[in-house]
Scaffold this active site. Structure first.
Site, PDB file in Angstrom:
ATOM      1  N   ASP A  49     -10.439  -8.988   7.800  1.00  0.00           N
ATOM      2  CA  ASP A  49     -11.858  -8.895   7.444  1.00  0.00           C
ATOM      3  C   ASP A  49     -12.488 -10.282   7.407  1.00  0.00           C
ATOM      4  O   ASP A  49     -13.606 -10.482   7.877  1.00  0.00           O
ATOM      5  CB  ASP A  49     -12.028  -8.235   6.063  1.00  0.00           C
ATOM      6  CG  ASP A  49     -12.263  -6.741   6.187  1.00  0.00           C
ATOM      7  OD1 ASP A  49     -12.052  -6.190   7.292  1.00  0.00           O
ATOM      8  OD2 ASP A  49     -12.644  -6.110   5.187  1.00  0.00           O
ATOM      9  N   ASP A  68      -5.011  -6.990   5.760  1.00  0.00           N
ATOM     10  CA  ASP A  68      -6.258  -6.305   5.432  1.00  0.00           C
ATOM     11  C   ASP A  68      -7.326  -7.340   5.100  1.00  0.00           C
ATOM     12  O   ASP A  68      -8.452  -7.326   5.621  1.00  0.00           O
ATOM     13  CB  ASP A  68      -5.989  -5.371   4.235  1.00  0.00           C
ATOM     14  CG  ASP A  68      -7.136  -4.425   3.962  1.00  0.00           C
ATOM     15  OD1 ASP A  68      -8.114  -4.430   4.733  1.00  0.00           O
ATOM     16  OD2 ASP A  68      -7.068  -3.681   2.967  1.00  0.00           O
ATOM     17  N   ASP A 120      -2.446 -18.039   1.123  1.00  0.00           N
ATOM     18  CA  ASP A 120      -3.590 -18.700   0.484  1.00  0.00           C
ATOM     19  C   ASP A 120      -4.107 -19.831   1.361  1.00  0.00           C
ATOM     20  O   ASP A 120      -5.319 -20.009   1.533  1.00  0.00           O
ATOM     21  CB  ASP A 120      -3.227 -19.190  -0.930  1.00  0.00           C
ATOM     22  CG  ASP A 120      -1.876 -19.883  -1.000  1.00  0.00           C
ATOM     23  OD1 ASP A 120      -1.082 -19.756  -0.047  1.00  0.00           O
ATOM     24  OD2 ASP A 120      -1.597 -20.561  -2.009  1.00  0.00           O
ATOM     25  N   TYR A 143       0.815  -1.222   0.000  1.00  0.00           N
ATOM     26  CA  TYR A 143       0.000   0.000   0.000  1.00  0.00           C
ATOM     27  C   TYR A 143       0.853   1.278   0.000  1.00  0.00           C
ATOM     28  O   TYR A 143       0.357   2.355  -0.299  1.00  0.00           O
ATOM     29  CB  TYR A 143      -0.939   0.032   1.215  1.00  0.00           C
ATOM     30  CG  TYR A 143      -2.029  -1.024   1.173  1.00  0.00           C
ATOM     31  CD1 TYR A 143      -2.172  -1.853   0.078  1.00  0.00           C
ATOM     32  CD2 TYR A 143      -2.912  -1.196   2.234  1.00  0.00           C
ATOM     33  CE1 TYR A 143      -3.143  -2.830   0.035  1.00  0.00           C
ATOM     34  CE2 TYR A 143      -3.895  -2.163   2.197  1.00  0.00           C
ATOM     35  CZ  TYR A 143      -4.009  -2.983   1.099  1.00  0.00           C
ATOM     36  OH  TYR A 143      -4.976  -3.942   1.056  1.00  0.00           O
ATOM     37  N   LYS A 193       4.037 -15.372   1.885  1.00  0.00           N
ATOM     38  CA  LYS A 193       3.941 -16.091   0.611  1.00  0.00           C
ATOM     39  C   LYS A 193       5.375 -16.310   0.166  1.00  0.00           C
ATOM     40  O   LYS A 193       5.811 -15.903  -0.917  1.00  0.00           O
ATOM     41  CB  LYS A 193       3.125 -15.239  -0.381  1.00  0.00           C
ATOM     42  CG  LYS A 193       2.786 -15.918  -1.669  1.00  0.00           C
ATOM     43  CD  LYS A 193       1.716 -16.985  -1.556  1.00  0.00           C
ATOM     44  CE  LYS A 193       1.470 -17.633  -2.903  1.00  0.00           C
ATOM     45  NZ  LYS A 193       0.704 -18.884  -2.804  1.00  0.00           N
TER      46      LYS A 193
END
Ligand code: NAD
Length: 361
Positions: free
Chosen positions: A253, A249, A225, A142, A193
């Site tokens: 959620d 993020d 994943d 970001y 990852k």
């Protein structure tokens, strides 16, 4: 008597209603544990735009910087949606996070037995789930550069974002993960990852190194994943998850939706300096129900409980608030958002009063 200065920023919509209940709870708990919370209340978000023309004034920022912790309600609403992005209510949150140097976001997701049916997952999958996602907040995809969209000579466009982390950035968030795990069940899962992204290969290496200082915390690693899948398949396996900004993020959620009740979920954003921390519910200002007195104050009350635990080292007081919330739910009291057949409907202030009664009783 311990004394803590708390900057209280109720914000917009249901903010003032829910923060009011949390403050009463803090006051009561303070009495029990010989602590005084000195609240300095100030305007933020839309309320500040209306009064001063901007979402965060220098004076309010100074109050936040001078406090031992910040308690925030929520900001925003339709009234301010037409404004330029640079002066929207939400800018206040970004500015506060930046100025306070808050680089770690802590989001617990806990299933209350009483509300198990609110989840979209089967009760046997989510029973007893009590996990916390630690998300890095100021680095990664970001914020990394180069970033942007450019037009190529052939007229097509090319978009770029950069996932970048330095060793110190990973070290400090890893430390938060380990410290938080120490206050819980002492299990930390670092999510990366590393099989594809070099940045997260470094992430894993640094987390392992930091872990040497925390031999009492069990460290594991998981690819993002797989983690997204495991959160749905078997969320009970997790205690604390630590991960980079973008992964966090998405995963935080996902984790919060396990519970199915947005009005119940607190959060904390913390920095390196113990006196830099902001506590707020994960939900927004809920303009659709603002002023009706029906908002659920529990997420904010639990945010205050997190403040006691993480900023003031008042673990016992924090646990007491959590237990009081559990008891109130067990007694069948429900605000409209978590109402179930056969239960007793409570307003925002009735819910706050019930938690207070359990605490004092
Ligand atoms: P929201 O979280 O405010 O509301 C979503 C839904 O959940 C609404 O139906 C609302 O009534 C309900 N809800 C939320 N909190 C509740 C509570 N405590 N008790 C009962 N019901 C509750 O999200 P939204 O509608 O997408 O956004 C509304 C405004 O809030 C927007 O301006 C948005 O930008 C802002 N917002 C602010 C924050 C923040 O301050 N951190 C976070 C998210 C959204």
């Amino acid at each position: 008597m311990k004394r803590f200065n708390v900057a209280v920023l109720p914000g917009d919509g249901i903010g003032p209603e829910i923060v009011g209940e949390a403050l009463k709870v803090m006051k009561a708990v303070g009495k029990k544990f010989s602590a005084e919370f000195v609240a300095t209340e100030a305007l933020v978000g839309g309320a500040s735009i209306d009064a001063y023309g901007k979402p965060l004034t220098d004076e309010v920022l100074k109050i936040a910087l001078g406090a031992d912790a910040v308690l925030l309600g929520a900001v925003g609403g339709p009234k301010w949606e037409g404004l330029d992005y640079s002066i929207r209510p939400e800018r206040a949150l970004l500015a506060l996070r930046k100025e306070l140097g808050l680089f770690a976001n802590l989001r617990p997701a806990r299933i209350y037995d009483e509300l198990i049916d609110a989840s979209t997952l089967k009760p046997e999958v989510i029973k007893g789930v009590d996990l916390l996602v630690v998300r890095e907040l100021t680095g990664g995809l970001y914020f990394g550069t180069p970033k942007g969209v450019e037009t190529l000579p052939d007229g097509t466009e090319r978009g770029v974002n950069t996932m970048v982390y330095t060793t110190p950035e990973i070290e400090r968030i890893a430390k938060v993960g380990f410290e938080v795990a120490r206050k819980r069940r002492k299990k930390l899962c670092s999510v990366d990852k590393a099989n594809v992204l070099e940045t997260t290969e470094l992430w894993r290496k640094v987390v392992i190194k930091v872990g040497k200082d925390y031999p009492d915390v069990e460290l594991s690693h998981m690819y993002v994943d797989n983690c997204a899948m495991q959160l749905i398949r078997n969320p009970g396996q997790f205690d604390v998850i630590v991960t980079e900004n973008t992964f966090g993020d998405i995963l935080s959620d996902e984790a919060s939706m396990l519970t199915g009740s947005i009005g119940m979920l607190p959060s904390a954003s913390i920095g390196s300096d113990k006196r830099r921390a902001m506590y707020e519910p994960i939900h927004g200002s809920a303009p659709d129900i603002a002023g009706k007195g029906i908002a659920n104050p529990i997420a904010t009350i639990l945010s205050a409980a997190m403040m006691l635990k993480y900023s003031f080292d008042m673990n016992e007081a924090s646990d007491l608030i959590e237990r009081a919330v559990e008891k109130v739910l067990a007694r069948g009291l429900r605000t409209a958002d978590i109402m179930q057949p056969g239960k007793t409907k409570a307003s925002c202030s009735e819910m706050g009063a019930a938690v207070l009664k359990e605490l004092e009783g």
